[in-house]
Design a protein around this motif. Structure first.
Motif, mmCIF file in Angstrom:
data_model
loop_
_atom_site.group_PDB
_atom_site.id
_atom_site.type_symbol
_atom_site.label_atom_id
_atom_site.label_comp_id
_atom_site.label_asym_id
_atom_site.label_seq_id
_atom_site.Cartn_x
_atom_site.Cartn_y
_atom_site.Cartn_z
ATOM 1 N N VAL A 173 0.840 -1.198 0.162
ATOM 2 C CA VAL A 173 -0.027 0.012 -0.038
ATOM 3 C C VAL A 173 1.078 1.217 -0.001
ATOM 4 O O VAL A 173 1.733 1.366 0.947
ATOM 5 N N LYS A 174 0.851 2.128 -1.062
ATOM 6 C CA LYS A 174 1.451 3.287 -1.148
ATOM 7 C C LYS A 174 0.697 4.620 -0.828
ATOM 8 O O LYS A 174 -0.389 4.587 -1.580
ATOM 9 N N THR A 175 1.011 5.428 0.110
ATOM 10 C CA THR A 175 0.275 6.455 0.307
ATOM 11 C C THR A 175 0.877 7.573 -0.214
ATOM 12 O O THR A 175 1.939 8.223 0.251
ATOM 13 N N ILE A 176 0.178 8.383 -1.099
ATOM 14 C CA ILE A 176 0.748 9.539 -1.873
ATOM 15 C C ILE A 176 0.378 10.691 -0.885
ATOM 16 O O ILE A 176 -0.834 11.246 -0.709
ATOM 17 N N ASP A 177 1.187 11.258 -0.046
ATOM 18 C CA ASP A 177 1.118 12.382 0.851
ATOM 19 C C ASP A 177 2.119 13.629 0.934
ATOM 20 O O ASP A 177 1.972 14.169 1.866
ATOM 21 N N ARG A 178 2.911 13.554 -0.010
ATOM 22 C CA ARG A 178 4.207 14.676 -0.054
ATOM 23 C C ARG A 178 4.514 15.216 -1.239
ATOM 24 O O ARG A 178 4.510 14.015 -2.179
ATOM 25 N N LEU A 179 5.417 16.102 -1.426
ATOM 26 C CA LEU A 179 5.945 16.461 -2.291
ATOM 27 C C LEU A 179 7.484 16.453 -2.054
ATOM 28 O O LEU A 179 7.964 16.793 -0.999
ATOM 29 N N ILE A 180 8.142 16.055 -3.208
ATOM 30 C CA ILE A 180 9.865 15.640 -2.767
ATOM 31 C C ILE A 180 10.797 16.252 -3.802
ATOM 32 O O ILE A 180 10.309 15.934 -5.074
ATOM 33 N N ILE A 181 11.734 16.886 -3.384
ATOM 34 C CA ILE A 181 12.839 16.998 -4.532
ATOM 35 C C ILE A 181 14.124 17.172 -3.941
ATOM 36 O O ILE A 181 14.188 17.928 -2.755
ATOM 37 N N GLY A 182 15.044 16.491 -4.306
ATOM 38 C CA GLY A 182 16.209 16.485 -3.492
ATOM 39 C C GLY A 182 16.139 16.111 -2.142
ATOM 40 O O GLY A 182 15.243 15.228 -1.781
ATOM 41 N N PRO A 183 16.821 16.857 -1.029
ATOM 42 C CA PRO A 183 16.601 16.620 0.094
ATOM 43 C C PRO A 183 15.224 17.207 0.920
ATOM 44 O O PRO A 183 15.193 17.194 1.898
ATOM 45 N N HIS A 184 14.272 17.821 -0.001
ATOM 46 C CA HIS A 184 13.272 18.836 0.579
ATOM 47 C C HIS A 184 12.087 17.964 0.511
ATOM 48 O O HIS A 184 11.744 17.254 -0.642
ATOM 49 N N GLU A 185 11.199 17.831 1.538
ATOM 50 C CA GLU A 185 9.890 17.129 1.632
ATOM 51 C C GLU A 185 8.980 18.079 2.003
ATOM 52 O O GLU A 185 9.123 18.913 3.075
ATOM 53 N N ILE A 186 7.559 18.286 1.404
ATOM 54 C CA ILE A 186 6.534 18.948 2.105
ATOM 55 C C ILE A 186 5.386 18.138 2.159
ATOM 56 O O ILE A 186 4.948 17.687 1.041
ATOM 57 N N LEU A 187 4.661 17.750 3.203
ATOM 58 C CA LEU A 187 3.367 17.000 3.214
ATOM 59 C C LEU A 187 2.440 17.823 2.510
ATOM 60 O O LEU A 187 2.084 19.128 2.924
ATOM 61 N N PHE A 188 1.481 17.209 1.893
ATOM 62 C CA PHE A 188 0.170 17.960 1.067
ATOM 63 C C PHE A 188 -0.664 18.657 2.305
ATOM 64 O O PHE A 188 -1.112 19.892 2.344
ATOM 65 N N ARG A 189 -0.720 17.915 3.639
ATOM 66 C CA ARG A 189 -1.570 18.478 4.633
ATOM 67 C C ARG A 189 -0.670 19.672 5.019
ATOM 68 O O ARG A 189 -1.396 20.677 5.489
ATOM 69 N N GLU A 190 0.482 19.582 5.072
ATOM 70 C CA GLU A 190 1.289 20.981 5.585
ATOM 71 C C GLU A 190 0.947 22.166 4.587
ATOM 72 O O GLU A 190 0.624 23.313 5.057
ATOM 73 N N LEU A 191 1.235 21.739 3.385
ATOM 74 C CA LEU A 191 0.772 22.798 2.223
ATOM 75 C C LEU A 191 -0.388 23.426 2.264
ATOM 76 O O LEU A 191 -0.616 24.404 2.148
ATOM 77 N N ARG A 192 -1.410 22.313 2.488
ATOM 78 C CA ARG A 192 -2.798 22.942 2.461
ATOM 79 C C ARG A 192 -2.949 23.866 3.659
ATOM 80 O O ARG A 192 -3.772 24.637 3.683
ATOM 81 N N GLN A 193 -2.500 23.651 4.892
ATOM 82 C CA GLN A 193 -2.432 24.461 5.997
ATOM 83 C C GLN A 193 -2.148 25.830 5.711
ATOM 84 O O GLN A 193 -2.587 26.810 6.389
ATOM 85 N N TRP A 194 -0.988 25.887 5.189
ATOM 86 C CA TRP A 194 -0.136 27.039 5.129
ATOM 87 C C TRP A 194 -1.196 27.711 3.943
ATOM 88 O O TRP A 194 -1.095 29.047 4.103
ATOM 89 N N LEU A 195 -1.737 27.149 2.990
ATOM 90 C CA LEU A 195 -2.328 27.929 1.883
ATOM 91 C C LEU A 195 -3.687 28.528 2.758
ATOM 92 O O LEU A 195 -4.201 29.786 2.198
ATOM 93 N N GLN A 196 -4.066 27.807 3.556
ATOM 94 C CA GLN A 196 -5.405 28.278 4.284
ATOM 95 C C GLN A 196 -4.950 29.354 5.230
ATOM 96 O O GLN A 196 -5.796 30.502 5.123
ATOM 97 N N GLU A 197 -3.760 29.587 6.057
ATOM 98 C CA GLU A 197 -3.456 30.489 6.761
ATOM 99 C C GLU A 197 -3.164 31.867 5.709
ATOM 100 O O GLU A 197 -3.572 33.063 5.858
ATOM 101 N N MET A 198 -2.658 31.642 4.526
ATOM 102 C CA MET A 198 -2.309 32.816 3.745
ATOM 103 C C MET A 198 -3.878 33.282 3.284
ATOM 104 O O MET A 198 -3.858 34.600 3.040
ATOM 105 N N THR A 199 -4.674 32.276 3.078
ATOM 106 C CA THR A 199 -6.159 32.906 2.644
ATOM 107 C C THR A 199 -6.734 33.859 3.915
ATOM 108 O O THR A 199 -7.366 34.621 3.705
ATOM 109 N N ASP A 200 -6.312 33.359 5.261
ATOM 110 C CA ASP A 200 -6.949 34.070 6.356
ATOM 111 C C ASP A 200 -6.314 35.218 6.405
ATOM 112 O O ASP A 200 -7.006 36.266 6.868
#
Length: 222
Positions: A173-200
């Motif tokens: 079972v593979k869970t697609i839950d993040r963006l990765i490039i090189g050593p950098h990772e951001i979870l979709f849940r994190e990104l969504r939270q930050w976008l919500q804060e930006m909208t606020d």
């Protein structure tokens, strides 16, 4: 392999975006200072764009994994492009926000933004967004300059952990839950939270603008 998603929907685009533009264009500018108006309008535009790119990237990613009759590679390519644009816009929006909030002349918009804590503007998170943005940009330069090494990833990719299936033998079972490039990772849940804060924060800015034109001055009777 079974695929699961931990990919929250994009924050709803509230009427606050239209509210900001209508008020700033037809009623009153956000500030008496042109610099603040430029920063504010740029911030609102970039947040709106980041939301659209996140939503489109999510749709195309789901399209890729939902296609079973062919290899829908174009959907994955579009998903990657949308998410890259989302990260670029989020980084630029964060820069504008931090400049607005830190205004040394204490513009009313800056004071309004200081009333609430926004995690996306803190150094630890802003650095993560910037780091991913820079990696995307620098890897492109490496590709153009012929400096990419064998096996090195040269694009952002949606990914996540893969574990044995709890009941099916030889399945995972593979869970697609993040963006990765090189050593950098951001979870979709994190990104969504930050976008919500930006909208606020856009809501906070819109609240500073008047909702109606000031009444016209009546000339003194002679």
């Amino acid at each position: 392999m079974h695929i699961k998603f931990d990919l929250p929907d994009a924050p709803l685009k509230p009427d606050v975006f239209a509210q900001y533009w209508l008020r700033s264009i037809f009623i009153c500018s956000a500030s008496t200072r042109y610099e603040i108006n430029a920063l504010t309008s740029t911030y609102v535009r970039l947040v709106s764009a980041a939301l659209v790119e996140y939503e489109e990237g999510s749709k195309r990613l789901r399209d890729f994994w939902a296609t079973h009759t062919s290899f829908n590679l174009s959907a994955m390519h579009r998903a990657i492009s949308h998410f890259e644009s989302c990260i670029f816009n989020a980084n630029r929006a964060t820069n504008c926000f931090r400049r607005l909030r830190g205004d040394r002349l204490h513009d009313p918009i800056a004071l309004a933004l200081r009333q609430q804590k926004f995690s996306f503007s803190q150094d630890a998170i802003a650095d993560r967004i910037r780091g991913m943005r820079n990696e995307i940009h620098h890897l492109e330069d490496s590709v153009l300059d012929g400096l990419i090494t064998q096996g090195q990833n040269f694009a952002l990719r949606p990914d996540g952990p893969e574990v044995p299936h709890p009941t099916e033998e030889n399945q995972t079972v593979k869970t697609i839950d993040r963006l990765i490039i090189g050593p950098h990772e951001i979870l979709f849940r994190e990104l969504r939270q930050w976008l919500q804060e930006m909208t606020d924060a856009v809501s906070k800015i819109a609240e500073v603008l008047p909702s109606s034109s000031p009444p016209a001055k009546v000339p003194n009777a002679v």
